[in-house]
Design a protein around this motif. Structure first.
Motif, short mmCIF file in Angstrom:
data_model
loop_
_atom_site.label_atom_id
_atom_site.label_comp_id
_atom_site.label_asym_id
_atom_site.label_seq_id
_atom_site.Cartn_x
_atom_site.Cartn_y
_atom_site.Cartn_z
N LEU A 26 -24.54 -18.01 -6.48
CA LEU A 26 -22.91 -18.36 -6.20
C LEU A 26 -23.05 -16.65 -5.89
O LEU A 26 -22.80 -15.79 -6.64
N TYR A 42 -17.22 -16.02 -11.49
CA TYR A 42 -17.41 -16.24 -9.44
C TYR A 42 -16.07 -16.08 -9.41
O TYR A 42 -16.20 -16.22 -7.68
N THR A 58 -16.67 -14.13 -5.67
CA THR A 58 -15.59 -14.35 -4.99
C THR A 58 -14.11 -13.24 -5.42
O THR A 58 -13.19 -14.15 -5.52
N VAL A 101 -14.86 -19.04 -6.42
CA VAL A 101 -16.12 -20.27 -5.95
C VAL A 101 -15.70 -21.41 -6.82
O VAL A 101 -14.71 -21.23 -7.82
#
Lengths: 284, 284, 284, 284, 284, 284
Positions: free
Chosen positions: B85, B140, B88, B143
């Motif tokens: 992943l 993450y 972000t 995400v």
């Protein structure tokens, strides 16, 4: 694999036709070998089904001379022709109607219904949607000249997703005095096409289309050319009523009239969904 | 002439598919080479157009990893991956959204619009139709895990005859705190397909489909077989999220999920309108 | 209690406006500080929501010069201006589109969606609803001149209760040769307003409206007065394209064009629902 | 300018109410000073108009004791009361109906119509939409107990964008034997509200609302509290039928019943569109 | 048995009338003995019900001079007539309205509702559908001259399957200055019929119809003949306003105006569903 | 005059029936003398027209044994009966269909169309709406047992205001193997009535109805009584299939089945619109 891709390309070649014809009415005058040969019959049904699924609204008009003759013969009723028109007594009219409405019409209807659509077989007597008057009652008996076509009846059926299959019989305006009229199927198709603002009328025949005097096939014709060909005698015999019906249709606003060879398998699709078509196109 | 008749036969072979699929929704996860190669792109557009004209309602979901990477690189923003992943940040999210909604989405939309239909490009932020929550905001960043898909928005667009092209971005339920979420395109496609009661979901990949351990192509699989293949390690790498998305879709009611080879020209039509298809079909 | 009654009186003062505007389309050219300042942004969203609930159909057109500049700078793409128009290479066009469709458009869409309505962000490329041709391809590159606006697309969205948010990008008529066009947002708003038979077009600016040469604010103007003010040089600089866009709109049938001060909180409601308004109104 | 911004803020404060109430039915029992004082009357009409424009469907039920008394007096018909009910002979019933349907009802209808909406004045006799049977024909004469309310009649009128103004008169089930019934307006309003699934019922009175035994105003009450207040004698006299009507309405599914002070200008809007309201709210 | 067959023949004789009138509006000016005699009243209700069930849309307009006089007398209000018009003070107007809207109108409405249809009683004040201005305020007071009839209000009611019963009272255009107007019921009926494009207007009177100077009944008349009969003094007295109302109606497009004898049981059906009718028909 | 009033009273006596039956479907099994005698035929057409105009939806099912026999005889095709069923070869089936669909069906259709309504003649083959399988192909040939009736086809026609006239022929489920089936008209009528949720099914026969063993006419019967009468042999011969068809209809939900004497003029109206009717009514 290559073959499959070829197949897909064929589908895509049909794209512009599908785009152009979706939602439009096609009137098909069904007749000749395509109405008799079992293999051809099945192809016609498939073609009509595909048209229907691609968004075209097909309206079928049929004739049925052979069946009528057969039945008259069995019943030992003699039939006389004057100027190509069958002199139609009341007794003959009953036979004509039984052959057309009771036999051929339902056979075509069944043929198409086998593919999971809803065809409905009617004649001009249903909802009185085609009315006629005698051409010359003393000379021809119950041979009729179309006075009116009530397109709302056909549109009602199309609105309910039916495919109308039409037998060429008309109601008398004065129904008390005449039991109905025998009408020319080609002309009936033209008048129905005009009243419905059809996009196309297609005549299925047992000829490749119109030829010039040197027997060269003519793929496109305009009204003036037709007249010239008739004048010089190149268009003759059974082709005359076909081209006359074409002219009737285009004069009353149908953009294109097609004369195609019903003996060719899938002639309807070939004419409608491939670039060159297979028959003669007549336009203004 | 023979060639033309061949063509018509191909059209007719497609009949049962047209009958079966008319009025149905197909969700297509568009990606891989088919999204990059100019020739393939054009074929995809033609395929979607034909589907549309044959009465199918196509809904396109796309990804766009390459373009995102390219843009991040140009902007010198480093991107880290954890467990596959992309971590972000807000800055990265802005770039992701510009690449997806501002570039790829509109490019696909334009591609399809060139053929005379009305494609409309949206993301889950439009009408807030996909909402998500962070998977793990600290690990993450933005995400997202999809919470809801409002299928009425897509149905509104389909009702107006639009072809929806969807970028995999979700709105935050609490829009004040998060500017949006980066979501997995495969899963987004599956959830959209399920919420729309789609007839099919089709994943376009750069593989021929699912293989067994001897590299033999598998044309049909059921869920249990997929699980076995994953357990034995035959399904591995990039194929895992695809089959997982397939299972998600069929578990939630989509009858069939297809993994097809987008590198084959007209793969969509081949899969949908020919008897054997070209990819792997997964069903309950 | 007295305060509450005051409140109710305010509601009642809005009555005639609500009666007049219910069911009407307002095109709002959104820009300037109102698009940047977080507090103002929120007020604009509230205003649009209230308009919507009172039966007005708002259509938002936005620009985005600052964001474009920012992104070009980050990407180290130089931008040249000729006669106030940004020379737009393909590379620049891609950046323009990402900034407009991928960033600003979705940001506005999200902003409005947070209030429980369904905004949908599109550009002229969606459903090809705005088409353009190059002004001068050699001089300005992909700067476009609007050829057509397909109002049916916007009406389709309004019919489904969406609030359309429009980025000023047009599709090329010949989409193969050009990837799209950068179009002037003010003019786009005017042409959209005209094609939709909008009741009003409102330009949100960073000025109080139009002034005369003595810097006195002008609350109402007709076309002839605008021309005189331009001739004498009183209307100058950035105000020129605004008044030109106003004239374009009223010439093509929009009853009233407003230039308002977007720096004032709730400027949209003040202009629409109070007797004097706050900006300059231009009418035939 | 500051004042204008204040105005706009007031509009925005009403936003949540507009969102909540749009498309909902409010039944308003109109009576007391608000029905007599010319200034208040005008305010009520404005309030109803604003509600209507904001998407609320107002249904007005009125009484008219004063006018009835006046007319009976002029006609020298004596009127006797037993247990607070007017003993209603046929002669009295005729006067009651003339005063209610022929005078008050049309006056209210006219009042509202002056603002450009379509109010229509009816009684329970119209389309027989309220039927009743005598409570005790020998004791009270034509005082009726409501048997049924045909909500479809009111919904028919609302569908055609009419504002129904209803006089509290019922048809007899057996219309031959009784010319109609005099019914309690408060109860009629409750039963109408329940049958229409109204969102609110509002009783306009000449009191500030319900008080506790220390004359402190009570802004919210539930059914049990009402009963306790009645038991302890705090709710007494004319307030009893009001709270009974409120309980009737909420027991049958109306979410909120309001008792408000009709002597306050714009009491309807204050109660409906400001956060605290001005009267007593009763809920389950 | 023979009797039953006779009955069926009667039903069949009505066939052409049912076919002709289905879906058409009949405006009936109800008055005279048919409005007073209990037996006749019941017959009128039955007739209207049958018309309704046969697909006719009846619209009833009534007068009520007797009831007004009675009530004025009881209230000891003197009434003066100038040129046949009742001088109408505000006080008188209130009485007129109570008698018409509050008594007679509801009585007729009830009468018809007893048969299981939905009659709704209104006046020109409802939805302001008839507006008037004073003929001569100083001379006649609130006697009005009709300015406009908003047929959409009646059509709204007909669309919802209501039978409208209309009292001849008009709203003032400037409702603030005048409480309403007393209007001539015959003329109101004519103007309503014209605005609704009624198929027929029927005046129920206490005369057999129009007679010539020898007291011979005249079954059909055209406008010129009416004028001649008026000129020679044969049409005189109370018949003059009736024939004037007839001419008003046919001049404005109503095909036929009937003057019938309301004293005859089922006069409405006799006139509408039997070949000769019973009254005088006036046409262009 | 007295006579006219009598006429009107007859109309009014029909009122309760009109109210009760409006919007309801009546299936009429047309047959016997009423189908042959020219005077009776005309009366039937009038009756159906009146039913239609009064809001009833008539659906006609006919037989045609006599015409079939006549035509078979002329064609010298012998016909054998086993257990009352005509053994039906393919050749016979063709004749059956021509007689039914091509002659009788269109004759009835014409008859009704003469009165200005839109009758449409179909058989179970149209839109495949009745399907059947052979009872015993070896013994009876193409005599069919009804499998399904697709009521949507008839409802489609009723929606378009057509009166369907149905010939008792069914399509084969497997249309390739059988050209169609000859089905019992009485049973077909019952199954059609049940599938349409008809209000009534009426069998026109050449008997006065059902009699008890003393030849006393029975006006009302319930299922158990029918069974008893069959058991004791009182119901015998041609009456058995009629009462069986009645029981089939009421068992499947049709409220009332009528056996009437078609030899009586206007039997249909007498049964439907007079209080006692003329035939035997069978109910649950």
């Amino acid at each position: 694999m290559q073959k499959k891709i070829e197949q897909v390309k064929v589908l895509l070649d049909a794209l512009p036709y599908i785009k152009k014809y979706t939602g439009e009415i096609f009137v098909i005058k069904y007749g000749g070998s395509a109405q008799i040969d079992p293999v051809l019959k099945d192809k016609v049904a498939q073609d009509i089904l595909l048209m229907y699924l691609m968004g075209i609204k097909p309206v079928i008009v049929h004739g049925g001379g052979k069946k009528i003759n057969e039945l008259l013969e069995k019943l030992e009723i003699e039939s006389q022709f004057i100027n190509g028109l069958r002199v139609t007594s009341k007794e003959t009219m009953e036979v004509v109607e039984m052959a057309l409405s009771g036999n051929i019409n339902k056979e075509i209807t069944s043929l198409i219904n086998q593919h999971g659509v809803k065809a409905i077989g009617i004649s001009g007597k249903d909802a009185n949607f085609i009315t006629a008057k005698p051409i010359d009652i003393d000379k021809y008996g119950l041979v009729g000249d179309i006075i009116s076509v009530d397109e709302s009846v056909i549109n009602n059926l199309l609105d309910e997703k039916f495919i109308p299959i039409i037998a060429p019989i008309a109601a008398a305006v004065d129904a008390k005095s005449h039991p109905g009229f025998n009408i020319n199927a080609d002309l009936a198709a033209s008048k129905i096409a005009a009243s419905l603002n059809a996009r196309k009328i297609i005549f299925m025949t047992d000829t490749p289309g119109v030829m010039d005097k040197n027997k060269n096939f003519l793929s496109t014709l305009i009204e003036e050319e037709i007249i010239a060909l008739k004048d010089e005698g190149t268009i003759a015999g059974g082709m005359i009523p076909k081209v006359d019906a074409c002219i009737e249709a285009i004069d009353r606003g149908v953009p294109k009239a097609h004369i195609i060879d019903g003996r060719v398998e899938h002639a309807l699709l070939l004419e409608s969904f491939t670039s060159e078509g297979i028959g003669t196109v007549i336009k203004k």
